[in-house]
Design a protein around this motif. Structure first.
Motif, PDB file in Angstrom:
ATOM      1  N   SER A  14      41.111  18.712  25.658  1.00 57.73           N
ATOM      2  CA  SER A  14      42.218  17.799  25.444  1.00 57.73           C
ATOM      3  C   SER A  14      41.802  16.404  25.874  1.00 57.73           C
ATOM      4  O   SER A  14      40.797  16.204  26.534  1.00 57.73           O
ATOM      5  N   SER A  15      42.587  15.435  25.491  1.00 59.44           N
ATOM      6  CA  SER A  15      42.196  14.050  25.717  1.00 59.44           C
ATOM      7  C   SER A  15      42.368  13.646  27.172  1.00 59.44           C
ATOM      8  O   SER A  15      43.283  14.071  27.860  1.00 59.44           O
ATOM      9  N   THR A  16      41.475  12.808  27.654  1.00 59.25           N
ATOM     10  CA  THR A  16      41.583  12.216  28.970  1.00 59.25           C
ATOM     11  C   THR A  16      41.160  10.762  28.844  1.00 59.25           C
ATOM     12  O   THR A  16      40.621  10.331  27.831  1.00 59.25           O
ATOM     13  N   THR A  17      41.404  10.003  29.893  1.00 61.44           N
ATOM     14  CA  THR A  17      41.050   8.595  29.846  1.00 61.44           C
ATOM     15  C   THR A  17      39.657   8.337  30.383  1.00 61.44           C
ATOM     16  O   THR A  17      39.103   7.281  30.177  1.00 61.44           O
ATOM     17  N   GLY A  18      39.067   9.293  31.121  1.00 63.99           N
ATOM     18  CA  GLY A  18      37.770   9.083  31.724  1.00 63.99           C
ATOM     19  C   GLY A  18      36.635   9.326  30.751  1.00 63.99           C
ATOM     20  O   GLY A  18      36.633  10.298  30.017  1.00 63.99           O
ATOM     21  N   ASN A  19      35.657   8.435  30.758  1.00 62.65           N
ATOM     22  CA  ASN A  19      34.578   8.546  29.786  1.00 62.65           C
ATOM     23  C   ASN A  19      33.722   9.790  29.983  1.00 62.65           C
ATOM     24  O   ASN A  19      33.345  10.440  29.020  1.00 62.65           O
ATOM     25  N   PHE A  20      33.410  10.123  31.228  1.00 65.33           N
ATOM     26  CA  PHE A  20      32.518  11.255  31.459  1.00 65.33           C
ATOM     27  C   PHE A  20      33.184  12.566  31.067  1.00 65.33           C
ATOM     28  O   PHE A  20      32.596  13.390  30.359  1.00 65.33           O
ATOM     29  N   ILE A  21      34.406  12.770  31.508  1.00 63.40           N
ATOM     30  CA  ILE A  21      35.120  13.995  31.171  1.00 63.40           C
ATOM     31  C   ILE A  21      35.346  14.090  29.668  1.00 63.40           C
ATOM     32  O   ILE A  21      35.090  15.124  29.053  1.00 63.40           O
ATOM     33  N   GLU A  22      35.807  13.019  29.085  1.00 64.11           N
ATOM     34  CA  GLU A  22      36.183  13.043  27.666  1.00 64.11           C
ATOM     35  C   GLU A  22      34.983  13.203  26.747  1.00 64.11           C
ATOM     36  O   GLU A  22      35.072  13.898  25.731  1.00 64.11           O
ATOM     37  N   THR A  23      33.887  12.574  27.087  1.00 63.51           N
ATOM     38  CA  THR A  23      32.741  12.601  26.173  1.00 63.51           C
ATOM     39  C   THR A  23      31.704  13.659  26.559  1.00 63.51           C
ATOM     40  O   THR A  23      31.445  14.576  25.788  1.00 63.51           O
ATOM     41  N   GLU A  24      31.169  13.563  27.746  1.00 68.09           N
ATOM     42  CA  GLU A  24      30.043  14.424  28.098  1.00 68.09           C
ATOM     43  C   GLU A  24      30.456  15.858  28.432  1.00 68.09           C
ATOM     44  O   GLU A  24      29.903  16.815  27.875  1.00 68.09           O
ATOM     45  N   LEU A  25      31.419  16.035  29.344  1.00 64.20           N
ATOM     46  CA  LEU A  25      31.839  17.397  29.675  1.00 64.20           C
ATOM     47  C   LEU A  25      32.528  18.056  28.486  1.00 64.20           C
ATOM     48  O   LEU A  25      32.303  19.225  28.197  1.00 64.20           O
ATOM     49  N   ARG A  26      33.347  17.310  27.806  1.00 58.76           N
ATOM     50  CA  ARG A  26      34.049  17.851  26.642  1.00 58.76           C
ATOM     51  C   ARG A  26      33.063  18.215  25.538  1.00 58.76           C
ATOM     52  O   ARG A  26      33.180  19.248  24.885  1.00 58.76           O
ATOM     53  N   ALA A  28      29.949  19.086  25.875  1.00 58.83           N
ATOM     54  CA  ALA A  28      29.228  20.299  26.258  1.00 58.83           C
ATOM     55  C   ALA A  28      30.097  21.529  26.054  1.00 58.83           C
ATOM     56  O   ALA A  28      29.625  22.580  25.618  1.00 58.83           O
ATOM     57  N   ALA A  29      31.391  21.396  26.349  1.00 52.51           N
ATOM     58  CA  ALA A  29      32.302  22.529  26.188  1.00 52.51           C
ATOM     59  C   ALA A  29      32.463  22.909  24.721  1.00 52.51           C
ATOM     60  O   ALA A  29      32.530  24.095  24.382  1.00 52.51           O
ATOM     61  N   MET A  30      32.531  21.917  23.849  1.00 50.51           N
ATOM     62  CA  MET A  30      32.734  22.203  22.426  1.00 50.51           C
ATOM     63  C   MET A  30      31.580  23.000  21.831  1.00 50.51           C
ATOM     64  O   MET A  30      31.768  23.784  20.905  1.00 50.51           O
ATOM     65  N   LYS A  31      30.401  22.836  22.384  1.00 52.58           N
ATOM     66  CA  LYS A  31      29.255  23.589  21.894  1.00 52.58           C
ATOM     67  C   LYS A  31      29.393  25.077  22.198  1.00 52.58           C
ATOM     68  O   LYS A  31      28.741  25.909  21.563  1.00 52.58           O
ATOM     69  N   LEU A  32      30.257  25.400  23.153  1.00 55.37           N
ATOM     70  CA  LEU A  32      30.435  26.792  23.570  1.00 55.37           C
ATOM     71  C   LEU A  32      31.735  27.391  23.052  1.00 55.37           C
ATOM     72  O   LEU A  32      31.993  28.579  23.267  1.00 55.37           O
ATOM     73  N   HIS A  33      32.559  26.597  22.389  1.00 53.70           N
ATOM     74  CA  HIS A  33      33.781  27.099  21.763  1.00 53.70           C
ATOM     75  C   HIS A  33      33.488  27.487  20.311  1.00 53.70           C
ATOM     76  O   HIS A  33      32.700  26.838  19.637  1.00 53.70           O
ATOM     77  N   THR A  34      34.169  28.530  19.865  1.00 51.59           N
ATOM     78  CA  THR A  34      34.100  28.887  18.444  1.00 51.59           C
ATOM     79  C   THR A  34      35.178  28.123  17.689  1.00 51.59           C
ATOM     80  O   THR A  34      36.036  27.479  18.286  1.00 51.59           O
ATOM     81  N   ILE A 135      26.588  18.940  44.590  1.00 47.06           N
ATOM     82  CA  ILE A 135      27.901  18.433  44.185  1.00 47.06           C
ATOM     83  C   ILE A 135      28.057  18.317  42.671  1.00 47.06           C
ATOM     84  O   ILE A 135      29.088  18.746  42.124  1.00 47.06           O
ATOM     85  N   PRO A 136      27.117  17.759  41.939  1.00 51.88           N
ATOM     86  CA  PRO A 136      27.317  17.654  40.483  1.00 51.88           C
ATOM     87  C   PRO A 136      27.525  19.013  39.814  1.00 51.88           C
ATOM     88  O   PRO A 136      28.410  19.167  38.964  1.00 51.88           O
ATOM     89  N   GLU A 137      26.711  19.992  40.198  1.00 50.73           N
ATOM     90  CA  GLU A 137      26.860  21.328  39.613  1.00 50.73           C
ATOM     91  C   GLU A 137      28.200  21.949  40.015  1.00 50.73           C
ATOM     92  O   GLU A 137      28.902  22.537  39.194  1.00 50.73           O
ATOM     93  N   PHE A 138      28.557  21.804  41.275  1.00 51.56           N
ATOM     94  CA  PHE A 138      29.832  22.364  41.734  1.00 51.56           C
ATOM     95  C   PHE A 138      30.999  21.745  40.985  1.00 51.56           C
ATOM     96  O   PHE A 138      31.942  22.453  40.594  1.00 51.56           O
ATOM     97  N   MET A 139      30.962  20.441  40.761  1.00 55.51           N
ATOM     98  CA  MET A 139      32.085  19.778  40.109  1.00 55.51           C
ATOM     99  C   MET A 139      32.258  20.233  38.671  1.00 55.51           C
ATOM    100  O   MET A 139      33.379  20.230  38.146  1.00 55.51           O
ATOM    101  N   CYS A 140      31.188  20.647  38.018  1.00 55.34           N
ATOM    102  CA  CYS A 140      31.318  21.209  36.677  1.00 55.34           C
ATOM    103  C   CYS A 140      32.133  22.493  36.728  1.00 55.34           C
ATOM    104  O   CYS A 140      33.057  22.696  35.936  1.00 55.34           O
ATOM    105  N   HIS A 141      31.817  23.358  37.685  1.00 51.81           N
ATOM    106  CA  HIS A 141      32.571  24.602  37.846  1.00 51.81           C
ATOM    107  C   HIS A 141      34.010  24.306  38.256  1.00 51.81           C
ATOM    108  O   HIS A 141      34.949  24.911  37.732  1.00 51.81           O
ATOM    109  N   CYS A 205      25.331  17.986  36.154  1.00 52.05           N
ATOM    110  CA  CYS A 205      26.718  18.434  36.024  1.00 52.05           C
ATOM    111  C   CYS A 205      26.972  19.019  34.636  1.00 52.05           C
ATOM    112  O   CYS A 205      27.457  20.141  34.499  1.00 52.05           O
ATOM    113  N   VAL A 206      26.608  18.284  33.621  1.00 49.14           N
ATOM    114  CA  VAL A 206      26.814  18.738  32.245  1.00 49.14           C
ATOM    115  C   VAL A 206      26.016  20.014  31.980  1.00 49.14           C
ATOM    116  O   VAL A 206      26.483  20.939  31.304  1.00 49.14           O
ATOM    117  N   GLY A 207      24.829  20.074  32.550  1.00 51.07           N
ATOM    118  CA  GLY A 207      23.961  21.221  32.324  1.00 51.07           C
ATOM    119  C   GLY A 207      24.472  22.514  32.920  1.00 51.07           C
ATOM    120  O   GLY A 207      23.957  23.593  32.600  1.00 51.07           O
TER     121      GLY A 207
END
Length: 230
Positions: A14-26, A28-34, A135-141, A205-207
């Protein structure tokens, strides 16, 4: 139970205002969604799931394992100074799950099970990251697990309520205060933290996204006869 519900569908979808969450984490997640999980952007291949009717005992095991992982998350947050901004955010679920587990045991004459392998293994991963102060890896989880529950997790809750609980909403799916405001505050704090990271830390984090999906998906497997949704 439709496999599409049992995805790690998170706020990353879903949409967020933060660049990292919206672009990079999102991203990475889309690659794992069907496509069935995220019709517009899902990229993963569909996995055939065998039909399975979830039982009360399955749902109780899911709640027990979930609580164990949330406890690990809270313990790490409370023990690492760098994560103090994520203490008492309103997203915490351990006490709510304690109430729901007691309700399930009493209402349906069940015995509270021990934490099963999926919960034990995922909690061990979380605690290991905390001990290493990775911390970066933990924050992804942290992000994927907590925010999955506010999105796809609530869909699971509604489906389980209709199937097993005469449409009763468990405390697990209730928050004190406005959930959107709580999520917004937490996202802003994540973005503020990420702004201090190097490119290498952001990549770490993304990884970790696949591992986060695997951990959450393993818990969901209790609801579909042990099958993995990922």
């Amino acid at each position: 139970m439709p496999a599409s519900v049992l995805s790690m569908s998170t706020a990353a979808t879903s949409s967020t205002t933060g660049n990292f969450i919206e672009t990079e984490l999102r991203g990475a997640a889309m690659k794992l969604h069907t496509r069935s999980q995220a019709p517009k952007e899902g990229q993963a291949e569909e996995k055939k799931m065998e039909p399975y009717v979830t039982k009360h005992s399955d749902y109780l095991q899911f709640l027990v394992d979930s609580q164990h992982v949330y406890q690990a998350m809270e313990d790490v947050v409370n023990s690492v100074d760098e994560l103090d901004v994520f203490r008492n955010t309103g997203l915490e679920r351990v006490s709510s799950l304690e109430n729901d587990i007691a309700f399930m045991v009493q209402e349906y004459d069940l015995e509270k099970p021990a934490v099963a392998a999926p919960g034990l293994q995922y909690a061990e991963v979380i605690r290991g990251l905390g001990k290493a102060e990775s911390i970066p890896e933990f924050m992804c989880h942290y992000y994927n697990f907590y925010f999955a529950h506010t999105a796809g997790g609530r869909m699971i809750g509604k489906q389980m309520a209709a199937l097993l609980l005469d449409k009763k909403t468990l405390e697990f799916y209730k928050w004190d205060g406005d959930l959107n405001e709580i999520k917004s505050r937490v996202k802003n704090n994540i973005e503020a933290m990420v702004a201090t990271w190097s490119r290498e830390e952001k990549d770490r984090c993304v990884g970790e996204t696949a591992a986060a999906f695997q951990g959450g998906g393993a818990l969901n497997s209790h609801l579909i006869g042990g099958q993995s949704p990922h």
